[in-house]
Design a protein around this motif. Sequence first.
Motif, PDB file in Angstrom:
ATOM      1  N   PRO A   1     -43.920  60.757  -5.927  1.00 43.09           N
ATOM      2  CA  PRO A   1     -45.224  60.538  -6.574  1.00 43.09           C
ATOM      3  C   PRO A   1     -45.714  59.096  -6.370  1.00 43.09           C
ATOM      4  O   PRO A   1     -44.895  58.174  -6.310  1.00 43.09           O
ATOM      5  N   LEU A   2     -47.016  58.922  -6.285  1.00 39.64           N
ATOM      6  CA  LEU A   2     -47.582  57.579  -6.083  1.00 39.64           C
ATOM      7  C   LEU A   2     -47.093  56.614  -7.154  1.00 39.64           C
ATOM      8  O   LEU A   2     -46.794  55.458  -6.883  1.00 39.64           O
ATOM      9  N   GLU A   3     -47.018  57.124  -8.364  1.00 41.65           N
ATOM     10  CA  GLU A   3     -46.619  56.276  -9.474  1.00 41.65           C
ATOM     11  C   GLU A   3     -45.207  55.710  -9.268  1.00 41.65           C
ATOM     12  O   GLU A   3     -44.930  54.559  -9.593  1.00 41.65           O
ATOM     13  N   GLU A   4     -44.333  56.545  -8.717  1.00 43.34           N
ATOM     14  CA  GLU A   4     -42.951  56.110  -8.485  1.00 43.34           C
ATOM     15  C   GLU A   4     -42.849  55.182  -7.285  1.00 43.34           C
ATOM     16  O   GLU A   4     -42.040  54.260  -7.274  1.00 43.34           O
TER      17      GLU A   4
ATOM     18  N   ARG B   1     -50.198  52.529  -9.799  1.00 50.06           N
ATOM     19  CA  ARG B   1     -50.670  53.719  -9.090  1.00 50.06           C
ATOM     20  C   ARG B   1     -52.053  53.520  -8.464  1.00 50.06           C
ATOM     21  O   ARG B   1     -52.294  53.901  -7.332  1.00 50.06           O
ATOM     22  N   ASN B   2     -52.954  52.900  -9.223  1.00 49.43           N
ATOM     23  CA  ASN B   2     -54.310  52.703  -8.728  1.00 49.43           C
ATOM     24  C   ASN B   2     -54.326  51.815  -7.477  1.00 49.43           C
ATOM     25  O   ASN B   2     -54.987  52.121  -6.486  1.00 49.43           O
TER      26      ASN B   2
ATOM     27  N   TYR C   1     -52.895  53.694  -4.532  1.00 49.54           N
ATOM     28  CA  TYR C   1     -53.864  54.634  -3.943  1.00 49.54           C
ATOM     29  C   TYR C   1     -54.803  53.879  -3.007  1.00 49.54           C
ATOM     30  O   TYR C   1     -55.116  54.332  -1.911  1.00 49.54           O
TER      31      TYR C   1
ATOM     32  N   ARG D   1     -41.753  61.859 -14.432  1.00 45.46           N
ATOM     33  CA  ARG D   1     -41.612  61.481 -13.012  1.00 45.46           C
ATOM     34  C   ARG D   1     -40.540  60.409 -12.861  1.00 45.46           C
ATOM     35  O   ARG D   1     -39.751  60.444 -11.932  1.00 45.46           O
TER      36      ARG D   1
ATOM     37  N   ASP E   1     -50.580  63.061  -7.990  1.00 48.12           N
ATOM     38  CA  ASP E   1     -50.288  62.639  -9.365  1.00 48.12           C
ATOM     39  C   ASP E   1     -51.449  63.017 -10.292  1.00 48.12           C
ATOM     40  O   ASP E   1     -51.255  63.596 -11.363  1.00 48.12           O
TER      41      ASP E   1
ATOM     42  N   CYS F   1     -57.270  55.981  -8.836  1.00 49.92           N
ATOM     43  CA  CYS F   1     -56.709  56.765  -9.947  1.00 49.92           C
ATOM     44  C   CYS F   1     -57.280  56.341 -11.309  1.00 49.92           C
ATOM     45  O   CYS F   1     -57.451  57.184 -12.189  1.00 49.92           O
ATOM     46  N   ASP F   2     -57.561  55.068 -11.472  1.00 57.46           N
ATOM     47  CA  ASP F   2     -58.074  54.605 -12.769  1.00 57.46           C
ATOM     48  C   ASP F   2     -59.444  55.196 -13.065  1.00 57.46           C
ATOM     49  O   ASP F   2     -59.722  55.661 -14.170  1.00 57.46           O
TER      50      ASP F   2
END
Lengths: 203, 104
Positions: free
Chosen positions: A157-160, A169-170, A173, A88, B87, B51-52
């Motif tokens: 993507p959420l991570e990006e 990411r967490n 979210y 990603r 993701d 997500c975790d």
Amino acid sequence: MQRTNEEWLAALRGSGREAALSDLRQILVRGLSYALVDQPNLQPGDLEDFAQEALLRILDRLDSFRGESQFTTWAHKIAIRVAFTELRRLRWRDVSLDAAVEAGAIDFVPEALVDMQADPEQQVLQRSLLEMLRQMMMTDLTERQRQALAAMLYGMPLEEIARRMGSNRNALYKLLHDARQKLKSRMMDHGLSSEDVMHVFGL
Amino acid sequence: MSDWPWPWLKRLIRRLRFARADRKADAPLVPDKLKTMVRAVVSTRPDEIGCDECFEQLDQFVEMVLAGKNAAEALPLVHDHLERCGDCREEFEALLRVVQQAAA
């Protein structure tokens, strides 16, 4: 070589470590070849690199394995996280947060989103609800929530998004979850039920 | 937002729902992205996991799916998260493929 979960743990912690690591590396590389089967832009050596990085993390987190799955499933999960994170990052490296936010915000112009196939009355409703949502996004969300939402609408993507916002990411979210909750409760404040809204959009 | 005609909007929605009660097949085709966005907002739950926590249980979830068990019922919050988070869903699908192949 087949090992039980206990045998994997014992081997990775004990004297059979080299052999176990070598076996696990093979298993991960093979697994990644299936996991990444539809990923473009894979370079030669990528699978081995991802597996190597995953092995380090697995050893680091061995104590957190709770035995609720096969050890290898747990290990594959970590390798997949490593691989997708990197892929990603590479895929999105040329897109700035500003560019994604701008593109995502354009995607949310009500006029552009209304379904022209719907009957005129339905179109009026869709436009009105979208305008209402847009106004709520402007007045009830924080700047960070708006940014994240727009970038997500663009498909980043959420991570990006998180990487660019100095978050993870967490946490991202959760930020988006709070934003959704806020928008939902504001809609409910106006007496609109979930069913009403879903109906207008044919959901 | 005080100038917004909310009561009018509400009445119109009710009227339309009533009139269309027997015309479900005519559901309009709105762009997917918008549907996703609207659905995401109105289906928001207070008890969603992040997500975790999803990652924590993903291996277990995948094995349940492959064993033919009702993973969505056993781990409803993981299932819910996977429906919402692109993701995590991407990684779930990849893990599913891998474990499926290993078992084959």
